[in-house]
Design an enzyme around this catalytic site. Structure first.
Site, PDB file in Angstrom:
ATOM      1  N   ASP A 130       0.831  -1.202   0.000  1.00 47.24           N
ATOM      2  CA  ASP A 130       0.000   0.000   0.000  1.00 47.24           C
ATOM      3  C   ASP A 130       0.869   1.257   0.000  1.00 47.24           C
ATOM      4  O   ASP A 130       0.616   2.218  -0.729  1.00 47.24           O
ATOM      5  CB  ASP A 130      -0.906  -0.017   1.235  1.00 47.24           C
ATOM      6  N   TRP A 157      -5.361   1.675   0.205  1.00 44.56           N
ATOM      7  CA  TRP A 157      -5.482   0.826  -0.991  1.00 44.56           C
ATOM      8  C   TRP A 157      -5.631  -0.629  -0.595  1.00 44.56           C
ATOM      9  O   TRP A 157      -6.336  -1.397  -1.273  1.00 44.56           O
ATOM     10  CB  TRP A 157      -4.290   1.035  -1.921  1.00 44.56           C
ATOM     11  N   ASP A 158      -4.982  -1.053   0.490  1.00 47.30           N
ATOM     12  CA  ASP A 158      -5.205  -2.400   1.003  1.00 47.30           C
ATOM     13  C   ASP A 158      -6.676  -2.612   1.359  1.00 47.30           C
ATOM     14  O   ASP A 158      -7.279  -3.632   1.019  1.00 47.30           O
ATOM     15  CB  ASP A 158      -4.366  -2.638   2.261  1.00 47.30           C
ATOM     16  N   LEU A 159      -7.240  -1.661   2.070  1.00 47.54           N
ATOM     17  CA  LEU A 159      -8.613  -1.807   2.541  1.00 47.54           C
ATOM     18  C   LEU A 159      -9.618  -1.751   1.390  1.00 47.54           C
ATOM     19  O   LEU A 159     -10.577  -2.523   1.348  1.00 47.54           O
ATOM     20  CB  LEU A 159      -8.921  -0.733   3.580  1.00 47.54           C
ATOM     21  N   GLY A 162      -9.323  -5.039  -0.463  1.00 48.71           N
ATOM     22  CA  GLY A 162      -9.983  -6.116   0.261  1.00 48.71           C
ATOM     23  C   GLY A 162     -11.486  -6.080   0.088  1.00 48.71           C
ATOM     24  O   GLY A 162     -12.131  -7.121  -0.142  1.00 48.71           O
TER      25      GLY A 162
END
Length: 402
Positions: A130, A157-159, A162
């Site tokens: 991220d 960006w990870d969240l 996901g």
């Protein structure tokens, strides 16, 4: 916890944030999510924040409501067991590389309707995090007020990836229900990031203007929004998004005459135009700084609340978790018997279904807590065969290697 996805089973082989988040969201809505890890835990098993006993509070919360199977993935028999579980289940979430023993082509060779959702770094398969994707799309160069880039600490960006992965899994299942077709969905963090930039108008803006945005500090681009300090030293954020909020803010601070003078001088009207308030912030900000700086926060908050004005004081996360409205009295939180042994409010599903009863959050599993159950029910392995695998160190059970 709700049961909207009851009956759905998913195998998850993943680490860090994005891929486990996809499984978490499915589990919170009632899916059976079986996380398969290396015996003793994967690379994120001890990720900070941790307790004094080195139990990861991060891992404990990203893996709530899941089941755990522990395998020695460094050995062929362990990898074959994971492949068999994926094929037997039919739904797979992972951030393992495109190639190798968990490639979709290899897995689908044993089940053509398999759905694989694969979280990636870059679309070409090269690794990214991220924090490296974020700086590649330019946001740190827009953040802050000085010349140096400022990284934000939230892995946005990870969240987002996901959440999109969970959505993509259900979308692919909808297509399979209609056509019988499986397939792989690849989700690079870089594509989620630059696609989001585009969705917010950023790509078009850069090409249209031919220039970067100015760095605005805590000011909101294109709106009247900024942080101000009250007479008692409370820094608070105020953002105006409707004509009514603007009118009520001006009235609350008794700035009508001063605002009218600026409008006359510059031949503009701020009543309904967000952009004009932003363009002329050089004249507006000093007025609001002075008016807000002469009144205490408690007084202003009451007036702002009455007028529907969007505002919020700055505070630490330590303060936020002690806010009853956010945590103690918030129905998304509950308690579970955490593997760490530390008792604290845990988040369940973020969505609320008024017509359904919310179940309390479930704990994260211990590494290998469900190995025997899953291998028996999914692969029909006998107790003797499972015992052999455990004795051989190919299968781990709870507390083994923890």
């Amino acid at each position: 916890m709700y049961d909207l996805l009851a009956g759905l089973s998913v195998i998850e082989a993943s680490s860090f944030v994005a891929s486990p988040t996809a499984g978490l969201y499915c589990a919170q809505m009632g899916a059976e999510v079986v996380r398969v890890d290396q015996i003793g835990g994967g690379p994120d098993f001890r990720r900070w924040p941790v307790t004094e006993a080195n139990d990861s509070l991060y891992w404990e919360n990203l893996n709530r409501a899941k089941k755990s199977v522990a395998l020695d993935l460094g050995r062929p028999e362990g990898r074959e067991l994971l492949q068999a579980l994926v094929r037997a289940t039919g739904q797979f979430i992972t951030n393992f590389p495109v190639g190798g023993f968990l490639s979709h082509d290899v897995l689908a060779g044993g089940r053509t309707d398999l759905i694989t959702v694969r979280v990636m770094g870059w679309a070409d398969g090269s690794p990214a995090l991220d924090y490296t994707v974020n700086n590649s799309v330019g946001y740190p160069m827009l953040t802050g007020a000085g010349a140096e880039p400022v990284n934000h600490v939230l892995p946005a960006w990870d969240l987002l990836t996901g959440a999109y992965a969970a959505f993509a899994l259900l979308a692919a299942m909808q297509r399979r229900a209609a056509t019988g077709e499986g397939g792989e969905v690849r989700l690079p963090l870089s594509d989620v990031a630059i696609g989001t930039v585009a969705n917010l108008g950023g790509v078009a803006e850069m090409l249209y203007t031919g220039a970067n945005r100015p760095r605005l500090g805590n000011a909101v681009y294109g709106l009247f929004g900024r942080d101000f300090v009250t007479a008692d030293g409370q820094r608070t954020m105020i953002v105006v998004v409707t004509p009514r909020q603007w009118a009520n803010l001006v009235a609350a601070l008794d700035l009508g005459d001063a605002i009218a003078a600026i409008e006359m001088e510059r031949d503009v009207s701020f009543a309904t135009d967000d952009g004009l308030r932003f363009i002329h912030r050089d004249a507006l900000y000093p007025l609001f700084e002075h008016a807000i700086g002469t009144r205490d926060h408690t007084d202003l908050a009451a007036v702002f609340d009455a007028g529907g004005i969007v505002h919020s004081p700055y505070r630490t996360m330590h303060d936020a978790v002690r806010d009853p409205a956010l945590v103690a009295d918030n129905p998304i939180f509950g308690h579970a018997a955490n593997p760490s042994g530390f008792a604290y409010p845990a988040a369940g599903a973020f969505a609320t279904l008024p017509q359904a009863e919310r179940q309390p959050p479930a704990p994260a599993p211990r590494n290998g807590a469900h190995s025997e159950e899953i291998l028996s029910t999914r692969l029909s392995l006998s107790s003797g065969e499972i015992a052999r695998l455990i004795d051989a160190g190919i299968v781990g059970i709870a507390n083994t290697g923890d």
